[in-house]
Design a protein around this motif. Structure first.
Motif, PDB file in Angstrom:
ATOM      1  N   TRP A   1       1.165  23.731 -26.134  1.00  0.00           N
ATOM      2  CA  TRP A   1       2.312  24.432 -26.441  1.00  0.00           C
ATOM      3  C   TRP A   1       3.335  23.541 -26.892  1.00  0.00           C
ATOM      4  N   ALA A   2       3.810  22.569 -25.702  1.00  0.00           N
ATOM      5  CA  ALA A   2       4.834  21.569 -25.862  1.00  0.00           C
ATOM      6  C   ALA A   2       4.917  20.726 -27.249  1.00  0.00           C
ATOM      7  N   GLU A   3       3.482  20.254 -27.345  1.00  0.00           N
ATOM      8  CA  GLU A   3       3.501  19.465 -28.529  1.00  0.00           C
ATOM      9  C   GLU A   3       3.811  20.129 -29.702  1.00  0.00           C
ATOM     10  N   LYS A   4       3.199  21.388 -29.771  1.00  0.00           N
ATOM     11  CA  LYS A   4       3.562  22.007 -31.098  1.00  0.00           C
ATOM     12  C   LYS A   4       4.823  22.565 -31.308  1.00  0.00           C
ATOM     13  N   ASN A   5       5.380  23.016 -30.173  1.00  0.00           N
ATOM     14  CA  ASN A   5       6.475  23.860 -30.271  1.00  0.00           C
ATOM     15  C   ASN A   5       7.816  22.986 -30.042  1.00  0.00           C
ATOM     16  N   LEU A   6       7.525  21.854 -29.086  1.00  0.00           N
ATOM     17  CA  LEU A   6       8.838  21.188 -28.820  1.00  0.00           C
ATOM     18  C   LEU A   6       8.828  19.646 -29.188  1.00  0.00           C
ATOM     19  N   ASN A   7       7.591  19.380 -29.850  1.00  0.00           N
ATOM     20  CA  ASN A   7       7.418  17.964 -30.271  1.00  0.00           C
ATOM     21  C   ASN A   7       7.600  16.973 -29.375  1.00  0.00           C
ATOM     22  N   LEU A   8       6.634  17.136 -28.364  1.00  0.00           N
ATOM     23  CA  LEU A   8       6.775  16.403 -27.168  1.00  0.00           C
ATOM     24  C   LEU A   8       5.412  15.821 -27.068  1.00  0.00           C
ATOM     25  N   ARG A   9       5.065  14.434 -26.599  1.00  0.00           N
ATOM     26  CA  ARG A   9       3.940  13.811 -26.316  1.00  0.00           C
ATOM     27  C   ARG A   9       3.375  14.231 -25.060  1.00  0.00           C
ATOM     28  N   TRP A  10       2.238  14.804 -24.895  1.00  0.00           N
ATOM     29  CA  TRP A  10       1.857  15.217 -23.410  1.00  0.00           C
ATOM     30  C   TRP A  10       0.789  14.060 -22.788  1.00  0.00           C
ATOM     31  N   GLY A  11       1.008  13.800 -21.677  1.00  0.00           N
ATOM     32  CA  GLY A  11       0.101  12.845 -20.853  1.00  0.00           C
ATOM     33  C   GLY A  11      -1.254  13.367 -20.585  1.00  0.00           C
ATOM     34  N   GLY A  12      -1.508  14.735 -20.681  1.00  0.00           N
ATOM     35  CA  GLY A  12      -2.808  15.152 -20.550  1.00  0.00           C
ATOM     36  C   GLY A  12      -3.668  14.709 -21.628  1.00  0.00           C
ATOM     37  N   ARG A  13      -3.488  14.276 -22.697  1.00  0.00           N
ATOM     38  CA  ARG A  13      -4.219  13.870 -23.903  1.00  0.00           C
ATOM     39  C   ARG A  13      -4.587  12.338 -23.669  1.00  0.00           C
ATOM     40  N   TRP A  14      -3.983  11.678 -22.629  1.00  0.00           N
ATOM     41  CA  TRP A  14      -4.286  10.210 -22.529  1.00  0.00           C
ATOM     42  C   TRP A  14      -5.679  10.428 -21.937  1.00  0.00           C
ATOM     43  N   THR A  15      -6.397   9.147 -21.982  1.00  0.00           N
ATOM     44  CA  THR A  15      -7.659   9.094 -21.669  1.00  0.00           C
ATOM     45  C   THR A  15      -7.896   8.422 -20.287  1.00  0.00           C
ATOM     46  N   SER A  16      -6.822   7.462 -19.992  1.00  0.00           N
ATOM     47  CA  SER A  16      -6.737   6.691 -18.752  1.00  0.00           C
ATOM     48  C   SER A  16      -5.531   6.207 -18.432  1.00  0.00           C
ATOM     49  N   PRO A  17      -4.678   6.660 -17.426  1.00  0.00           N
ATOM     50  CA  PRO A  17      -4.967   7.650 -16.478  1.00  0.00           C
ATOM     51  C   PRO A  17      -4.618   8.915 -17.276  1.00  0.00           C
ATOM     52  N   ARG A  18      -5.299  10.085 -17.268  1.00  0.00           N
ATOM     53  CA  ARG A  18      -4.834  11.520 -17.519  1.00  0.00           C
ATOM     54  C   ARG A  18      -3.707  11.698 -16.860  1.00  0.00           C
ATOM     55  N   ASP A  19      -2.541  12.086 -17.460  1.00  0.00           N
ATOM     56  CA  ASP A  19      -1.591  12.492 -16.412  1.00  0.00           C
ATOM     57  C   ASP A  19      -0.882  14.003 -16.819  1.00  0.00           C
ATOM     58  N   TYR A  20      -1.469  14.906 -16.576  1.00  0.00           N
ATOM     59  CA  TYR A  20      -1.187  16.496 -16.961  1.00  0.00           C
ATOM     60  C   TYR A  20       0.160  16.830 -16.940  1.00  0.00           C
ATOM     61  N   GLY A  21       1.127  16.342 -15.836  1.00  0.00           N
ATOM     62  CA  GLY A  21       2.413  16.820 -15.792  1.00  0.00           C
ATOM     63  C   GLY A  21       3.597  15.990 -16.584  1.00  0.00           C
ATOM     64  N   HIS A  22       3.022  14.961 -17.308  1.00  0.00           N
ATOM     65  CA  HIS A  22       3.832  14.003 -18.083  1.00  0.00           C
ATOM     66  C   HIS A  22       4.102  14.425 -19.359  1.00  0.00           C
ATOM     67  N   PHE A  23       5.381  14.491 -19.824  1.00  0.00           N
ATOM     68  CA  PHE A  23       5.929  14.950 -21.155  1.00  0.00           C
ATOM     69  C   PHE A  23       7.023  13.868 -21.639  1.00  0.00           C
ATOM     70  N   GLU A  24       6.872  13.321 -22.773  1.00  0.00           N
ATOM     71  CA  GLU A  24       7.671  12.469 -23.197  1.00  0.00           C
ATOM     72  C   GLU A  24       8.086  12.689 -24.852  1.00  0.00           C
ATOM     73  N   VAL A  25       9.276  12.265 -25.271  1.00  0.00           N
ATOM     74  CA  VAL A  25       9.654  12.286 -26.562  1.00  0.00           C
ATOM     75  C   VAL A  25       9.008  11.307 -27.350  1.00  0.00           C
ATOM     76  N   PRO A  26       8.399  11.496 -28.309  1.00  0.00           N
ATOM     77  CA  PRO A  26       7.397  10.154 -29.350  1.00  0.00           C
ATOM     78  C   PRO A  26       8.463   9.229 -29.782  1.00  0.00           C
TER      79      PRO A  26
END
Length: 159
Positions: free
Chosen positions: A134-159
């Protein structure tokens, strides 16, 4: 479902697909009704406001909307980390909790969220799989849950 803040003309929507996990939380008793997030409650007194003020304005706006949308939906979301000094980032790298000194946290362009009173590992995965996309689509944030190593579900950042 519509999220509408009367102070702005922006309207955010949740599809039925997004709403089903919210219903699931409600039915399992894990949903905190939004009426419980009031002035003087522990979640209202959290450090989220301080973290928001420290962020770069672009990240601040997006972080605000993510926290706002989650809280309106009944999730007790708080910001647990935002801007870090170079020495703080170095310490995290030394401890093995981060892999880079070039973190967006140092630039004020990243933040981490969790649920008030919860250990991140105990937060249901379906929450992350709703909030992250939702944050990726609606807020244009990069989500750490997409990372493969380490996966960081709670992390969000501006691309």
């Amino acid at each position: 479902f519509f999220f509408n803040d009367t102070a702005t003309t922006e309207i955010y929507t949740l599809s039925l697909h997004d709403a089903l996990p919210i219903l699931s939380l409600y039915l399992t008793g894990l949903l905190i009704p939004r009426g419980n997030i009031q002035q003087g409650s522990p979640i209202a007194a959290d450090a989220t406001i301080g973290h928001l003020h420290r962020l770069d304005p672009t990240a601040r706006d997006r972080a605000f909307w993510l926290v706002y949308a989650a809280r309106v939906a009944g999730y007790p979301v708080i910001i647990t980390s935002s801007v870090r000094s170079v020495s703080e980032q170095q310490r995290l790298v030394d401890e093995g909790r981060s892999r880079t000194l070039r973190s967006k946290h140092v630039e004020g362009l990243a933040f981490d969220i969790d649920w008030h009173g919860w250990n991140r590992d105990d937060i249901p995965l379906f929450f992350w799989h709703v909030a992250g996309p939702w944050a990726e689509k609606n807020l244009n944030l990069r989500w750490g849950g997409r990372w493969t190593s380490p996966r960081d579900y709670g992390h969000f950042e501006v691309p």
